[in-house]
Design a protein around this motif. Structure first.
Motif, PDB file in Angstrom:
ATOM      1  N   THR A 172     -11.142   3.948  -5.731  1.00 32.82           N
ATOM      2  CA  THR A 172     -12.610   3.891  -5.635  1.00 32.82           C
ATOM      3  C   THR A 172     -13.197   4.361  -6.953  1.00 32.82           C
ATOM      4  O   THR A 172     -12.851   5.436  -7.433  1.00 32.82           O
ATOM      5  N   ILE A 205      -4.515  -0.150  -8.902  1.00 34.04           N
ATOM      6  CA  ILE A 205      -4.649  -1.022  -7.721  1.00 34.04           C
ATOM      7  C   ILE A 205      -3.447  -1.942  -7.610  1.00 34.04           C
ATOM      8  O   ILE A 205      -2.958  -2.226  -6.505  1.00 34.04           O
ATOM      9  N   GLY A 239      -9.222  -5.568  -5.023  1.00 38.55           N
ATOM     10  CA  GLY A 239      -9.299  -4.572  -3.957  1.00 38.55           C
ATOM     11  C   GLY A 239      -9.891  -3.240  -4.359  1.00 38.55           C
ATOM     12  O   GLY A 239      -9.958  -2.309  -3.566  1.00 38.55           O
ATOM     13  N   VAL A 240     -10.349  -3.125  -5.613  1.00 39.32           N
ATOM     14  CA  VAL A 240     -10.944  -1.854  -6.049  1.00 39.32           C
ATOM     15  C   VAL A 240     -12.309  -1.693  -5.386  1.00 39.32           C
ATOM     16  O   VAL A 240     -13.105  -2.634  -5.337  1.00 39.32           O
ATOM     17  N   GLU A 241     -12.579  -0.501  -4.864  1.00 39.32           N
ATOM     18  CA  GLU A 241     -13.882  -0.233  -4.263  1.00 39.32           C
ATOM     19  C   GLU A 241     -14.822   0.261  -5.368  1.00 39.32           C
ATOM     20  O   GLU A 241     -14.505   1.225  -6.068  1.00 39.32           O
ATOM     21  N   LEU A 242     -15.937  -0.407  -5.536  1.00 40.72           N
ATOM     22  CA  LEU A 242     -16.866  -0.055  -6.611  1.00 40.72           C
ATOM     23  C   LEU A 242     -18.138   0.529  -6.009  1.00 40.72           C
ATOM     24  O   LEU A 242     -18.842  -0.150  -5.275  1.00 40.72           O
ATOM     25  N   VAL A 243     -18.406   1.786  -6.324  1.00 38.43           N
ATOM     26  CA  VAL A 243     -19.600   2.445  -5.785  1.00 38.43           C
ATOM     27  C   VAL A 243     -20.549   2.791  -6.928  1.00 38.43           C
ATOM     28  O   VAL A 243     -20.210   3.586  -7.803  1.00 38.43           O
ATOM     29  N   GLU A 294     -15.982  -7.958 -11.368  1.00 35.76           N
ATOM     30  CA  GLU A 294     -15.755  -8.677 -10.101  1.00 35.76           C
ATOM     31  C   GLU A 294     -14.270  -8.947  -9.892  1.00 35.76           C
ATOM     32  O   GLU A 294     -13.773  -8.911  -8.772  1.00 35.76           O
ATOM     33  N   LYS A 350      -4.956   2.976  -3.284  1.00 35.61           N
ATOM     34  CA  LYS A 350      -6.339   2.668  -2.946  1.00 35.61           C
ATOM     35  C   LYS A 350      -7.215   3.307  -4.017  1.00 35.61           C
ATOM     36  O   LYS A 350      -7.069   4.481  -4.326  1.00 35.61           O
ATOM     37  N   ARG A 371     -12.829  -6.157  -8.295  1.00 36.43           N
ATOM     38  CA  ARG A 371     -13.203  -6.101  -6.879  1.00 36.43           C
ATOM     39  C   ARG A 371     -12.299  -7.016  -6.058  1.00 36.43           C
ATOM     40  O   ARG A 371     -11.883  -6.672  -4.969  1.00 36.43           O
ATOM     41  N   SER A 412       0.816  -1.206   0.000  1.00 40.01           N
ATOM     42  CA  SER A 412       0.000   0.000   0.000  1.00 40.01           C
ATOM     43  C   SER A 412       0.857   1.266   0.000  1.00 40.01           C
ATOM     44  O   SER A 412       1.791   1.408   0.765  1.00 40.01           O
ATOM     45  N   LYS A 436      -4.824   7.678  -2.307  1.00 40.47           N
ATOM     46  CA  LYS A 436      -6.174   7.309  -2.736  1.00 40.47           C
ATOM     47  C   LYS A 436      -6.528   7.985  -4.049  1.00 40.47           C
ATOM     48  O   LYS A 436      -6.313   9.193  -4.210  1.00 40.47           O
TER      49      LYS A 436
END
Lengths: 150, 285, 452
Positions: free
Chosen positions: C158, C151, C195-199, C189, C156, C192, C129, C133
């Motif tokens: 999103t 990623i 580790g990718v944040e999917l909003v 997926e 990080k 995801r 890491s 972000k």
């Protein structure tokens, strides 16, 4: 409106170019999207360029070249009249310009057929061709950008 | 997923749903709407925001149970979740100190005009709310509206409260106020808004309405919500939903809203039991 | 490449192309002569090591092939299906002149599909890491590519998507029969799992502005696409039954309207549909209309040679029975007394004299007006970027076509910390170009984040 001499006709045309530039400048100021405002500003500058050319012709520094037929792509013809509002986009701006140039073309054509004087007729038809050329320039830009089906 | 915090029928056929949607609650402004899906296979439907609480992260919508999706939303119980709540969409209602503003509302418009009246009052306006319904038992949120209005007037078809009639009584009611009105805002079904517009046009008072065309994405992508205002095509989801009522092509809006009437009746006619039966048959074959 | 026969596939929304078997794939891969200076690689917008993965296939080392492919392409199953390889890598293949170019696209697709069938997906190396972000606006091909690249570099990430599913055009624009949605879901997926944040259900510009987002993130990439539909600006455009291509395709693809009433978004059963336009989107609309049982025609201003759509899709459409009206221009829609479109009046065109660039432009033929009776028209003439981001992000320079101005090589915009790429910069273009732009932007963003 006295159009009895080449000089008077050129004055008329110069005035028309100034009006056109002002028309575009007024629209530019009203646009809600800045980039569309800039588009109209650029059209206004083009009209000022035409005006300068006609002034030079009147002074005798340039001649209006009467070239061959100007293509009419007829792109704007069937499109609905764009109601002027602050939310125009680039596409609509080009349509506004196309139709304005066509109106100017028709004006000169009308004046040309209303006179019997060959000299005056000649210059009026040449001015009509100039407007047709301006219209073509907008039609080409419209075609390049909006009739390319992406 | 968005959790249902409260769900109840407030007057016959009119439902209230409070949902946990913190991002929306934080940005919500009067006049905006959200798009919801009740389930995975559901359609996307727009509903005006009637209230919100940024602190607790909740939003409230008030809607009439009239079709397949609103029917399903009405049946949700607290604790249930729905897959989509997106917003706040559309432009907020213009709120300035106009002087005296008359808020005309009916059915779900009573809910959606509440935050508008509240904001107008906070901005220093004199707020007169005119509520319209078929009968007095269909009025709701009267206390809430009383708290943000200087005067409330009722109109009912059957005369059980206030003036008898409908929006056609507006000119007379406005005259009866004996004070100048600076702006009118109307929220409710298309007919209420159209009638209000027709009645107020000759009076020359600026009238704003919240248009309700069919929508799918709500962000300007599909164009199905296009309306004609002042001879210009506008997308209600990005240019509206508020527009100058006197400029709206109401006939076109009414015509476009009918587009899916045949298809929308089919889900209504298929009961849940029949659906389950059909699904179990599918599983067997 | 085996395909469903046209008379069968015109009635279903299943994928048209059926894909290689392992044997066919190996056989095809063995044809590649592994050029020392491969001409295919420079043509790939995402710089895939094409001879590399082909060699592995030839040796039946599919795992190795996948590793090489996915090193550069995080959406291989998508690209293998929608990339115009015939204009890119396959065009410069040394065998192209004789029409025997290596079927690079089909091999790519084979690999991606093969991997999906394996139980275990190999996880790539992810760096530790970085503490930085990145927010990505738009879950389409450009945004997903930036997400995949960053990623892996330890940042990080999103992704904020306005619709309720990720994918952008992959999910709402391209139909099921060209790109099955289960594939898009699978590729998303995969991100995801990295580790990718999917909003989803998050409209940047409305739910939160970019400036608000920058209070929490170190960098923003805008990949919001070109989703604003163009209408023809001819009389009658608001009649019932006139759709933008976006509306038509969104009802079918995103909302699965072709399964109505199981899926609740209604889609009408039209008898005669006309689609105006000549690009891939127009083909998609026409072929979808056909599958829904309508007589389907394409109305195009120019001639067949000038259709911008992929030749493969034009041929598929022709085989399936889509009618083509070339050199035809719509003049106005004609409606009935209930406000429904019932016909479209068009004018025939001819190619005029060549202009300065040498291309012949279509000119309307006087008196050639023709009326087509129909009950629906889909306007598939193009899109431009949605103005929302530009309008809500002060200082972000927007070009005259509504596109965000960004550096060609890095995607940097006029605002510090904001990058952009894909259709929102170029206007509507291809999936792979968006991915390429995403690749360059990711590199630039990474450099910036490392400098902090």
């Amino acid at each position: 409106m006295d159009l009895n001499s080449v000089s008077q006709i050129l004055d008329f045309a110069i005035e028309k170019e100034e009006e056109a530039a002002q028309f575009y400048r007024d629209l530019a100021a009203k646009m809600s999207q800045q980039h569309v405002g800039e588009v109209f500003e650029s059209f206004a500058r083009e009209e000022m360029g035409h005006k300068a050319k006609l002034i030079a012709v009147k002074r005798g520094d340039m001649t209006l070249i009467d070239s061959q037929r100007v293509t009419d792509m007829k792109i704007g013809d069937h499109l609905a009249e764009i109601v002027l509002s602050p939310d125009l986009d680039y596409k609509q701006a080009l349509i506004v310009a196309m139709k304005a140039e066509k109106a100017a073309f028709q004006l000169y054509q009308g004046l040309a057929s209303a006179t019997d004087d060959a000299n005056l007729k000649g210059i009026l038809l040449t001015l009509a061709k100039e407007e047709a050329r301006h219209k073509l320039r907008f039609e080409i830009e419209y075609e390049e950008n909006f009739l390319r089906e992406n | 997923m968005f959790r249902v915090i409260a769900s109840k029928m407030i007057v016959p056929n009119m439902h209230l749903l409070t949902l946990a949607a913190p991002a929306v609650a934080r940005e919500a402004k009067p006049g905006q709407f959200v798009i919801l899906r009740a389930e995975e296979e559901g359609e996307r439907v727009p509903l005006s925001l009637s209230d919100w609480d940024a602190q607790s992260g909740t939003i409230t919508v008030v809607f009439m149970s009239i079709g397949s999706t609103t029917g399903r939303l009405a049946l949700l119980a607290p604790g249930a979740s729905i897959p989509t709540v997106v917003g706040p969409l559309g432009n907020a209602t213009e709120i300035e100190n106009y002087g005296t503003v008359v808020c005309v509302c009916g059915c779900y418009g009573i809910g959606s005009i509440f935050p508008i009246a509240r904001a107008l009052k906070r901005k220093g306006n004199r707020v007169i709310t005119i509520m319209e319904a078929r009968s007095s038992y269909l009025f709701y949120w009267e206390e809430r509206l009383e708290a943000v209005s200087d005067k409330i007037i009722h109109i009912t078809r059957d005369g059980t409260k206030g003036h008898r009639g409908h929006a056609g009584r507006l000119p007379e009611i406005l005259r009866g106020l004996e004070e100048p009105v600076d702006r009118i805002i109307a929220n409710g079904c298309t007919f209420l808004m159209k009638r209000t517009s027709d009645e107020t046009r000759p009076l020359g008072i600026k009238t704003m309405v919240s248009l309700n065309p069919i929508m799918i994405d709500g962000t300007g992508m599909c164009g199905v919500c296009r309306v004609t205002v002042g001879s210009v095509t506008r997308f209600a989801c990005v240019h509206g939903p508020d527009f100058d009522a006197h400029q709206v092509d109401w006939e076109e809006l009414l015509q476009r809203r009918k587009t899916y009437m045949p298809e929308e009746v089919v889900p209504l006619r298929t009961s849940r039991c029949e659906e389950r039966h059909l699904r179990s048959q599918e599983g067997k074959s | 490449m085996p395909k469903q026969p046209p008379e069968v596939r015109r009635y279903n929304f299943n994928e048209v192309a059926l894909g290689y078997s392992a044997e066919s794939a190996v056989e095809e891969a063995k044809r590649c002569i592994q050029c020392k200076k491969p001409l295919c690689v420079p043509m790939c917008p995402v710089e895939i090591n094409i001879p590399g993965f082909i060699k592995c296939i030839a040796e039946s080392d599919f795992i190795g092939a996948v590793r090489i492919l996915k090193d550069k392409n995080c959406l291989p199953a998508v690209c293998g299906r929608v990339c115009p390889q015939e204009e890119q890598c396959e065009k410069t293949c040394v065998f192209h002149k004789k029409g025997g170019q290596i079927a690079i696209g089909r091999l790519e697709r084979f690999l991606a599909d093969w991997e999906a069938e394996q139980r275990e997906l190999e996880m790539p190396v992810i760096l530790p890491s970085s503490g930085r972000k990145v927010a990505i606006v738009g879950g389409g091909p450009a945004g997903l590519t930036v997400a995949g690249d960053l990623i892996k570099l330890g940042h990080k990430v999103t992704v904020f998507e306005a619709l309720h599913r990720m994918g952008g055009v992959l999910i709402y624009g391209i139909p099921e029969f060209r790109l099955p949605k289960v594939i898009v879901t699978r590729e998303v997926e995969y991100l995801r799992t990295l580790g990718v944040e999917l909003v989803t259900d998050f409209v940047v510009g409305k739910t939160r502005t970019i400036d608000s987002i920058l209070e929490e993130f170190d960098a923003v990439f805008v990949g919001s696409g070109a989703g604003l539909p163009w209408f023809m600006e001819i009389p009658g455009e608001n009649l019932n039954g006139v759709y933008s291509a976006n509306e038509y395709l969104t009802r079918l693809n995103l909302m699965k309207g072709f399964l109505f009433p199981k899926y609740h978004t209604p889609v009408k059963s039209h008898r005669r549909v006309a689609v105006v336009g000549g690009g891939n989107v127009a083909m998609d609309c026409a072929r979808s209309a056909l599958r829904l049982g309508a007589e389907s025609r394409i109305i195009y201003r120019r001639s067949r040679e000038e259709l911008p759509a992929r030749l493969e899709e034009v041929e598929n459409a022709e085989e399936e029975g889509v009618i083509f009206d070339f050199l035809t221009l719509p003049l106005r829609y004609i409606g009935d007394e209930n406000g429904w479109v019932k016909a479209i009046e068009c004018q025939k065109m001819e190619l005029g004299e060549p202009d300065a660039s040498g291309r012949r432009k279509p000119i309307p033929i006087e008196g050639s007006e023709v009326i087509y009776p129909l009950d629906a028209v889909v306007c598939a003439i193009g899109n431009s970027p949605n103005p929302l981001i530009g309008a809500t992000t002060p200082g972000l320079k927007i070009g005259k076509k509504g596109n965000i101005e960004a550096d060609e090589k890095t995607g940097a915009t006029s605002r510090e910390k904001i990058w952009a790429g894909g259709d929102v910069v170029t206007g509507a273009a291809t999936v792979i170009l968006a991915m390429g732009a995403g690749r360059f932007a990711a590199r630039s963003i990474h450099e910036y984040l490392c400098s902090l």
